[in-house]
Design a protein around this motif. Sequence first.
Motif, mmCIF file in Angstrom:
data_model
loop_
_atom_site.group_PDB
_atom_site.id
_atom_site.type_symbol
_atom_site.label_atom_id
_atom_site.label_comp_id
_atom_site.label_asym_id
_atom_site.label_seq_id
_atom_site.Cartn_x
_atom_site.Cartn_y
_atom_site.Cartn_z
ATOM 1 N N ILE A 129 75.013 -94.545 57.493
ATOM 2 C CA ILE A 129 74.495 -93.045 56.564
ATOM 3 C C ILE A 129 75.327 -92.278 57.247
ATOM 4 O O ILE A 129 76.414 -91.219 56.998
ATOM 5 C CB ILE A 129 73.294 -93.086 55.783
ATOM 6 N N SER A 130 75.042 -92.473 58.844
ATOM 7 C CA SER A 130 75.410 -90.892 59.299
ATOM 8 C C SER A 130 76.526 -90.813 59.847
ATOM 9 O O SER A 130 77.386 -90.100 59.761
ATOM 10 C CB SER A 130 74.246 -91.294 61.114
ATOM 11 N N ILE A 131 77.511 -92.798 60.233
ATOM 12 C CA ILE A 131 78.803 -92.554 60.567
ATOM 13 C C ILE A 131 79.635 -92.201 59.302
ATOM 14 O O ILE A 131 80.472 -92.058 59.263
ATOM 15 C CB ILE A 131 78.664 -94.254 60.162
ATOM 16 N N THR A 132 79.076 -92.395 58.061
ATOM 17 C CA THR A 132 80.015 -92.515 56.119
ATOM 18 C C THR A 132 79.780 -90.924 56.293
ATOM 19 O O THR A 132 80.508 -90.019 55.830
ATOM 20 C CB THR A 132 79.066 -92.608 55.120
ATOM 21 N N TYR A 133 78.632 -90.086 56.627
ATOM 22 C CA TYR A 133 78.518 -88.671 56.682
ATOM 23 C C TYR A 133 80.011 -88.148 57.661
ATOM 24 O O TYR A 133 80.198 -87.284 57.106
ATOM 25 C CB TYR A 133 76.842 -88.189 56.253
ATOM 26 N N LEU A 188 82.617 -85.547 56.701
ATOM 27 C CA LEU A 188 82.875 -84.292 57.196
ATOM 28 C C LEU A 188 84.337 -84.268 57.941
ATOM 29 O O LEU A 188 84.854 -82.978 57.764
ATOM 30 C CB LEU A 188 81.903 -83.864 58.406
ATOM 31 N N CYS A 189 85.233 -85.419 58.775
ATOM 32 C CA CYS A 189 86.036 -84.946 58.978
ATOM 33 C C CYS A 189 87.205 -84.510 57.616
ATOM 34 O O CYS A 189 87.764 -83.350 58.604
ATOM 35 C CB CYS A 189 86.264 -85.901 59.722
ATOM 36 N N ASN A 225 78.814 -75.070 60.761
ATOM 37 C CA ASN A 225 79.739 -75.094 60.648
ATOM 38 C C ASN A 225 79.628 -76.118 61.774
ATOM 39 O O ASN A 225 79.915 -77.015 62.525
ATOM 40 C CB ASN A 225 80.659 -73.955 61.254
ATOM 41 N N ALA A 226 77.972 -75.345 62.936
ATOM 42 C CA ALA A 226 77.473 -76.019 64.303
ATOM 43 C C ALA A 226 76.851 -77.337 63.988
ATOM 44 O O ALA A 226 77.430 -78.047 63.945
ATOM 45 C CB ALA A 226 76.985 -74.628 64.341
ATOM 46 N N PHE A 227 76.621 -77.486 62.829
ATOM 47 C CA PHE A 227 75.722 -78.450 62.522
ATOM 48 C C PHE A 227 76.581 -79.269 62.122
ATOM 49 O O PHE A 227 76.878 -80.923 61.757
ATOM 50 C CB PHE A 227 74.052 -79.157 61.565
ATOM 51 N N LYS A 228 77.453 -79.501 61.509
ATOM 52 C CA LYS A 228 78.919 -80.439 60.644
ATOM 53 C C LYS A 228 79.541 -80.768 62.066
ATOM 54 O O LYS A 228 79.598 -81.793 62.029
ATOM 55 C CB LYS A 228 79.650 -79.959 60.206
ATOM 56 N N ARG A 229 80.135 -80.051 62.939
ATOM 57 C CA ARG A 229 79.861 -80.802 64.598
ATOM 58 C C ARG A 229 78.914 -81.376 64.934
ATOM 59 O O ARG A 229 79.598 -82.791 65.590
ATOM 60 C CB ARG A 229 80.794 -79.398 65.600
ATOM 61 N N ALA A 230 77.674 -81.140 64.859
ATOM 62 C CA ALA A 230 76.854 -81.739 65.535
ATOM 63 C C ALA A 230 76.890 -83.822 64.969
ATOM 64 O O ALA A 230 75.964 -83.790 65.624
ATOM 65 C CB ALA A 230 75.402 -81.080 65.752
ATOM 66 N N ALA A 231 77.094 -83.294 63.530
ATOM 67 C CA ALA A 231 76.871 -84.443 63.061
ATOM 68 C C ALA A 231 77.996 -85.394 63.042
ATOM 69 O O ALA A 231 77.880 -86.740 63.250
ATOM 70 C CB ALA A 231 76.846 -84.358 61.710
ATOM 71 N N PRO A 240 70.485 -74.206 52.774
ATOM 72 C CA PRO A 240 71.688 -75.293 53.644
ATOM 73 C C PRO A 240 70.859 -76.521 53.928
ATOM 74 O O PRO A 240 70.550 -77.253 54.451
ATOM 75 C CB PRO A 240 70.825 -74.099 55.281
ATOM 76 N N PHE A 241 71.474 -77.203 52.514
ATOM 77 C CA PHE A 241 71.624 -79.199 52.878
ATOM 78 C C PHE A 241 72.328 -79.762 53.548
ATOM 79 O O PHE A 241 71.524 -80.221 53.751
ATOM 80 C CB PHE A 241 71.821 -78.846 51.106
ATOM 81 N N SER A 242 73.238 -79.358 54.278
ATOM 82 C CA SER A 242 74.066 -79.912 55.078
ATOM 83 C C SER A 242 73.059 -79.786 56.440
ATOM 84 O O SER A 242 73.404 -80.626 57.049
ATOM 85 C CB SER A 242 75.445 -79.858 55.675
ATOM 86 N N VAL A 243 72.843 -78.463 57.034
ATOM 87 C CA VAL A 243 71.998 -78.079 57.916
ATOM 88 C C VAL A 243 70.728 -79.303 57.839
ATOM 89 O O VAL A 243 69.693 -80.540 59.138
ATOM 90 C CB VAL A 243 71.227 -77.136 57.944
ATOM 91 N N ILE A 244 70.030 -79.594 56.706
ATOM 92 C CA ILE A 244 68.668 -80.416 56.591
ATOM 93 C C ILE A 244 69.117 -81.574 56.907
ATOM 94 O O ILE A 244 68.529 -82.190 56.994
ATOM 95 C CB ILE A 244 68.217 -80.010 55.510
ATOM 96 N N LEU A 245 70.062 -81.951 55.965
ATOM 97 C CA LEU A 245 70.988 -83.689 55.929
ATOM 98 C C LEU A 245 70.893 -84.018 57.444
ATOM 99 O O LEU A 245 70.763 -84.733 57.955
ATOM 100 C CB LEU A 245 71.889 -83.788 55.203
ATOM 101 N N THR A 246 72.351 -83.111 58.065
ATOM 102 C CA THR A 246 72.242 -83.808 59.971
ATOM 103 C C THR A 246 70.668 -83.717 60.255
ATOM 104 O O THR A 246 70.968 -84.614 61.231
ATOM 105 C CB THR A 246 72.564 -82.298 60.451
#
Length: 484
Positions: free
Chosen positions: A211-215, A219-220, A167-173, A38-44
């Motif tokens: 970095i957060s905005i670019t990520y 994701l969008c 999916n939950a963490f992508k929306r949170a990001a 779960p790399f996306s979860v860790i990064l978020t």
Amino acid sequence: MEVHEQERDISEVDPQEYVHPESDNGLLVVRHSRVRPPFSVILTTVLYCAEFITAAVMCSMYHKTDDDIWMGFTLTFMLFPAVLIQLALTFIHRDLGRDRPLVLLLHLLLLGPVIRCFEALVMYFKAGKEEEPYVTISRKISLKKGQGTPMEWEIGQAERNLAAHRNAFKRAAVIQAFLGSTPQLTLQLYATIQEKYIFPLRMALMIVTLISITYGALLCNVLAIQIRYDDYKLRLRPAAYICLIVWRGLEIASRVTALVLFSTALTHWVILVGMLNLLFFFFLPWVEFWAKKGSLAENIEKNFSKIGTTVVLCMFTLLYACINIFCWSAVQLDLTHRELIERQQRWDRLALYYSGRLLENFLLITLWYFFKSDFYEYVCAPLLVVQLLVCYGLAILFMLLFYQFFHPCKRLFKYNVHDCLHCVCCRKSVVSPGSRRGKPSYSKAATMVLVPDDQVDGQNSQPLDPCLLEERETAILDDSLEAA
């Protein structure tokens, strides 16, 4: 449950990764050997914690220097997205109806992403490690219907649970990026220019927010592709991610810089510019909804009333408007649809957005050039104007490169960038729909393969011949183009 959903895989991998079933009407299949980390979860989670901690330290420093206004704005942009993220994670995982007091307590302490990330890591490390000695009756029935061994069943269950977390963490990001990071970056850059001093901690906060905005913007894009082609799994090549990062980074950096420079020259007018952008993109989906005379999307949540559904849609529209203020959202809202997203790719809106945004940035920078303060006497203002416009132009260029060469579904487009750039009157002949097969491919490997996971048979499978793979891929593409 006798019906199993078939998934289709869009990837650009080597043909040797595929296996061929014995049935004549079978499709190409791919084997999933293990659970993805779960790399996306860790990064978020890392971005959330880094931005929250850095912003909290900045608030304490603003308090010591009696900068109450900047401290108030920094605190607002830190807490507002954090609270929304807790609500979003609780809503997606439906924890209010479950007995989980520790998780709810950590959400109240704004530590929800941390405990969710820990849960995802525990699921990942436990997946497939050992087979349970006791198998329930429902699992035995499922195994008899061809879902494999108990260990394979456990791995599939872990994949589904981890997919829910991703999916939950992508929306949170996305919430963190455009309801917190974008205003935070704008504020800190404005404060840096006003103080005429680059503070190291403030610079670290700006880097984290960028970095957060670019990520979030990346994701969008991925979310838009997944919704548009929900029958397929997406596997973007590293070059595609690089192109997306450069496109989004240049677009957001140049947009934020243009707004900040304009605010330093005409401080009160930037409020008008921001409000006009926000109101336009907020009411645009609702105007289209009223023009279609549609009804509100149902099944958003079973326990929601009409008022609750409207509140959720308003928050969703607010997020959509905040995204479009700073960059292209990559999705279009459709409030009448259950998924709230319009599936059709709107090239006309994409062209209108970037044309209008380029013109707006040009006007903002031009007004700053004529009304700038004396602080910019030591800065080459014309060169800075040219650099910002060139950066936004490069962002548009990388966007075109992505849709032309790196989009995983580019061969399903009715019209691509290559077609749009050609003048209709300059074409020598009209291309018939059946002649798409003769058009050259821009990818070196296969870009689309249909994959039903339930047809995987490890014992009877054998590697595919590359020629057979190419013939089946051509037939699949023709069928997809005819159905589009």
